[in-house]
Design an enzyme around this catalytic site. Sequence first.
Site, PDB file in Angstrom:
ATOM      1  N   ASP A  16      -9.057  35.358  14.160  1.00 11.95           N
ATOM      2  CA  ASP A  16      -7.981  34.951  15.067  1.00 11.95           C
ATOM      3  C   ASP A  16      -7.690  35.976  16.148  1.00 11.95           C
ATOM      4  O   ASP A  16      -6.554  36.125  16.598  1.00 11.95           O
ATOM      5  CB  ASP A  16      -6.683  34.650  14.274  1.00 11.95           C
ATOM      6  CG  ASP A  16      -6.908  33.579  13.231  1.00 11.95           C
ATOM      7  OD1 ASP A  16      -7.729  32.687  13.472  1.00 11.95           O
ATOM      8  OD2 ASP A  16      -6.256  33.647  12.172  1.00 11.95           O
ATOM      9  N   GLY A  18      -8.741  35.816  19.131  1.00 10.94           N
ATOM     10  CA  GLY A  18      -8.747  35.192  20.454  1.00 10.94           C
ATOM     11  C   GLY A  18     -10.174  34.976  20.945  1.00 10.94           C
ATOM     12  O   GLY A  18     -10.424  34.880  22.154  1.00 10.94           O
ATOM     13  N   LYS A  19     -11.104  34.844  20.004  1.00 14.50           N
ATOM     14  CA  LYS A  19     -12.529  34.675  20.355  1.00 14.50           C
ATOM     15  C   LYS A  19     -12.743  33.429  21.219  1.00 14.50           C
ATOM     16  O   LYS A  19     -13.455  33.471  22.228  1.00 14.50           O
ATOM     17  CB  LYS A  19     -13.381  34.542  19.065  1.00 14.50           C
ATOM     18  CG  LYS A  19     -13.276  35.736  18.139  1.00 14.50           C
ATOM     19  CD  LYS A  19     -14.032  35.500  16.841  1.00 14.50           C
ATOM     20  CE  LYS A  19     -13.398  34.487  15.922  1.00 14.50           C
ATOM     21  NZ  LYS A  19     -12.099  34.887  15.335  1.00 14.50           N
ATOM     22  N   GLY A  20     -12.102  32.318  20.778  1.00 15.68           N
ATOM     23  CA  GLY A  20     -12.295  31.039  21.487  1.00 15.68           C
ATOM     24  C   GLY A  20     -11.922  31.166  22.955  1.00 15.68           C
ATOM     25  O   GLY A  20     -12.659  30.730  23.835  1.00 15.68           O
ATOM     26  N   ASN A  41     -13.437  26.211   8.774  1.00 14.77           N
ATOM     27  CA  ASN A  41     -12.372  27.172   8.438  1.00 14.77           C
ATOM     28  C   ASN A  41     -11.920  27.890   9.715  1.00 14.77           C
ATOM     29  O   ASN A  41     -10.813  28.407   9.784  1.00 14.77           O
ATOM     30  CB  ASN A  41     -12.832  28.192   7.370  1.00 14.77           C
ATOM     31  CG  ASN A  41     -14.176  28.845   7.667  1.00 14.77           C
ATOM     32  OD1 ASN A  41     -14.893  28.425   8.577  1.00 14.77           O
ATOM     33  ND2 ASN A  41     -14.525  29.863   6.906  1.00 14.77           N
ATOM     34  N   GLY A  43     -10.617  28.281  13.567  1.00 17.78           N
ATOM     35  CA  GLY A  43      -9.758  27.549  14.494  1.00 17.78           C
ATOM     36  C   GLY A  43      -9.703  28.352  15.772  1.00 17.78           C
ATOM     37  O   GLY A  43      -9.118  29.431  15.788  1.00 17.78           O
ATOM     38  N   HIS A  44     -10.373  27.888  16.807  1.00 15.42           N
ATOM     39  CA  HIS A  44     -10.482  28.637  18.059  1.00 15.42           C
ATOM     40  C   HIS A  44      -9.686  27.920  19.144  1.00 15.42           C
ATOM     41  O   HIS A  44      -9.983  26.776  19.476  1.00 15.42           O
ATOM     42  CB  HIS A  44     -11.962  28.791  18.451  1.00 15.42           C
ATOM     43  CG  HIS A  44     -12.743  29.612  17.451  1.00 15.42           C
ATOM     44  ND1 HIS A  44     -14.077  29.881  17.582  1.00 15.42           N
ATOM     45  CD2 HIS A  44     -12.354  30.249  16.321  1.00 15.42           C
ATOM     46  CE1 HIS A  44     -14.476  30.639  16.553  1.00 15.42           C
ATOM     47  NE2 HIS A  44     -13.452  30.861  15.773  1.00 15.42           N
ATOM     48  N   THR A  45      -8.693  28.631  19.679  1.00 13.76           N
ATOM     49  CA  THR A  45      -7.763  27.992  20.616  1.00 13.76           C
ATOM     50  C   THR A  45      -8.131  28.290  22.067  1.00 13.76           C
ATOM     51  O   THR A  45      -8.319  29.457  22.438  1.00 13.76           O
ATOM     52  CB  THR A  45      -6.329  28.519  20.366  1.00 13.76           C
ATOM     53  OG1 THR A  45      -6.086  28.487  18.967  1.00 13.76           O
ATOM     54  CG2 THR A  45      -5.298  27.687  21.098  1.00 13.76           C
ATOM     55  N   ARG A 146     -29.832  27.271  -3.897  1.00 14.81           N
ATOM     56  CA  ARG A 146     -30.949  26.394  -3.497  1.00 14.81           C
ATOM     57  C   ARG A 146     -30.852  24.982  -4.057  1.00 14.81           C
ATOM     58  O   ARG A 146     -31.844  24.326  -4.294  1.00 14.81           O
ATOM     59  CB  ARG A 146     -32.300  27.029  -3.873  1.00 14.81           C
ATOM     60  CG  ARG A 146     -32.530  28.316  -3.098  1.00 14.81           C
ATOM     61  CD  ARG A 146     -33.457  29.240  -3.778  1.00 14.81           C
ATOM     62  NE  ARG A 146     -32.910  29.689  -5.034  1.00 14.81           N
ATOM     63  CZ  ARG A 146     -33.541  30.501  -5.865  1.00 14.81           C
ATOM     64  NH1 ARG A 146     -34.746  30.913  -5.588  1.00 14.81           N
ATOM     65  NH2 ARG A 146     -32.976  30.887  -6.980  1.00 14.81           N
ATOM     66  N   GLN A 227     -14.363  33.731  12.157  1.00 10.96           N
ATOM     67  CA  GLN A 227     -13.707  34.729  11.300  1.00 10.96           C
ATOM     68  C   GLN A 227     -13.792  36.115  11.973  1.00 10.96           C
ATOM     69  O   GLN A 227     -13.779  36.183  13.174  1.00 10.96           O
ATOM     70  CB  GLN A 227     -14.313  34.755   9.884  1.00 10.96           C
ATOM     71  CG  GLN A 227     -14.031  33.486   9.063  1.00 10.96           C
ATOM     72  CD  GLN A 227     -14.935  32.320   9.411  1.00 10.96           C
ATOM     73  OE1 GLN A 227     -16.144  32.414   9.348  1.00 10.96           O
ATOM     74  NE2 GLN A 227     -14.347  31.194   9.760  1.00 10.96           N
ATOM     75  N   GLY A 305      -2.135  26.389   9.764  1.00 13.77           N
ATOM     76  CA  GLY A 305      -0.728  26.522  10.144  1.00 13.77           C
ATOM     77  C   GLY A 305       0.016  27.572   9.326  1.00 13.77           C
ATOM     78  O   GLY A 305       1.223  27.745   9.477  1.00 13.77           O
ATOM     79  N   LYS A 334      -4.098  39.854  23.588  1.00  9.76           N
ATOM     80  CA  LYS A 334      -2.680  39.803  23.188  1.00  9.76           C
ATOM     81  C   LYS A 334      -1.939  41.117  23.450  1.00  9.76           C
ATOM     82  O   LYS A 334      -1.011  41.471  22.718  1.00  9.76           O
ATOM     83  CB  LYS A 334      -2.551  39.345  21.730  1.00  9.76           C
ATOM     84  CG  LYS A 334      -3.203  37.971  21.514  1.00  9.76           C
ATOM     85  CD  LYS A 334      -2.905  37.335  20.174  1.00  9.76           C
ATOM     86  CE  LYS A 334      -1.728  36.404  20.240  1.00  9.76           C
ATOM     87  NZ  LYS A 334      -1.668  35.455  19.100  1.00  9.76           N
TER      88      LYS A 334
END
Length: 441
Positions: A16, A18-20, A41, A43-45, A146, A227, A305, A334
């Site tokens: 989180d 801020g990669k997105g 898993n 979530g990129h904003t 496998r 991640q 959330g 940020k």
Amino acid sequence: MDTNRNLVLLGAQWGDEGKGKIVDLLTARADAVVRFQGGHNAGHTLVIKGARTVLHLVPSGAMREHVACLIGNGVVVNVPHLLEEIGSLEQHGLDIRSRLQVSPGCPLILPHHIALDLAAERARGKQAIGTTGRGIGPCYEDKAARRGLRIGDLLKPDSFSDRLRAVMDYHNFILEHYYRSETMDFHATLDECLSWSGILQPLIGDVSARLEALRQQGRTVIFEGAQGMMLDVDHGTYPFATSSNTTAAAAATGSGIGPLDIDVVMGVVKAYATRVGAGPFPTELEDDVGQHLASRGHEFGATTGRPRRCGWLDIVALRRAVRVCGIDTLCVTKLDVLDHLDPVRICTGYEYEGLEAGFPLYNAQDLEACRPVYESLPGWQAGTAGLRSYEDMPENAKTYLSRISELVGCPVSIISTGADREDTIVLENPFSGGYRETSPE
Ligand code: GDP
Ligand code: IMO
Ligand code: MG
């Protein structure tokens, strides 16, 4: 002329970062974006002129029509989720299908993985990891064992059915007799899986070959990490980690390029630190400052959330990320969240039983026992929110950034001052930086 064609962009903390946002920004100069590990898993904003889009599986090149979006073999795919995400982008007028390519090697997340993830978390009780409950861990377990089914297997319905039966018999036994929880219905699962084949077929393609072609054509590709380094299954705060490798080398194994084809690695780091879920977090603040960071930074998970835990920037952990990932350059996001704090602190070392300590290797318990040692810097008490020019930055904010750069031995090339794509200061174009040039002697 651009010199860095393949750029790996990854989170240098616990996710989180801020990669997105940064991938979306950099796609102005890129031809393709590839996801190479993790699953939904993530979530990129992305915020573009106030409009917010959260992507979980579709690469963050989605918003620009000239960008190919590739999902490499290292990504675990929940097909209904992927189709829903495609549908939602299409509803917003984005043609994503013609630009999306999914590797046949991607492991499929199936309903029993989700049931196992939830049951395992319940069974862990107080030791729960706080997973996203998306079935990520059990799906990677099946891959390593496998016995997993992959996207490409959907195109062979007869053998798919036999293999699904075998794997479900195995997992239903564990669900029923070990976890004492409900089993999953084989026929319903099979019917659901077979209904995906036709829709997926046009999207399935050889991502590795496509990347080789893009390289030969001199195209620019961003490898989008999910991640963060500290959640890596080998190098992170195990067992409080995710189940994939989140480090830079995974960009090669998770997409099918050679390691020497990685030209530059950018680490994205928040100006402070956050973590969702359980696990050690030496700089965590459970006081007013922590609450201030959480509320000003809107620190709630983009996937679940859940409130994110907040704390000061941890240089010990960041140095480790720089080393393990070979990070060439940093993007600090940020910064605006620190605007009204005075002083601001940076953790420059750890103390363990009264003595100076390094990063404890491979042991979450030892990290839990480490106490942060802080350096205080004067705050800037002025608004950096939305700043787009370095010249306008308060002097103390500049000092804070240069101190980070000095402590980790890595330049800062991008500063983010707000959620919007445009709220960014690019000090150096990461595609043209000669970050790995050696000095003449
Ligand atoms: P990711 O998973 O690394 O892509 O990051 P997330 O999207 O989960 O979380 C980052 C959050 O911070 C999102 O809500 C972004 O819109 C927001 N954000 C990104 N950069 C900035 C920034 O520089 N300032 C502020 N205030 N918010 C930002
Ligand atoms: P992005 O890409 C932050 C955390 C979970 C949990 C641990 C294991 O948005 O940065 P999992 O479901 O992967 O088995 O959960 O990892 N986690 C994340 N934390 N950002 C993420 O992704 C995360 N993906 C997983 O909270 O602690
Ligand atoms: Mg996120």
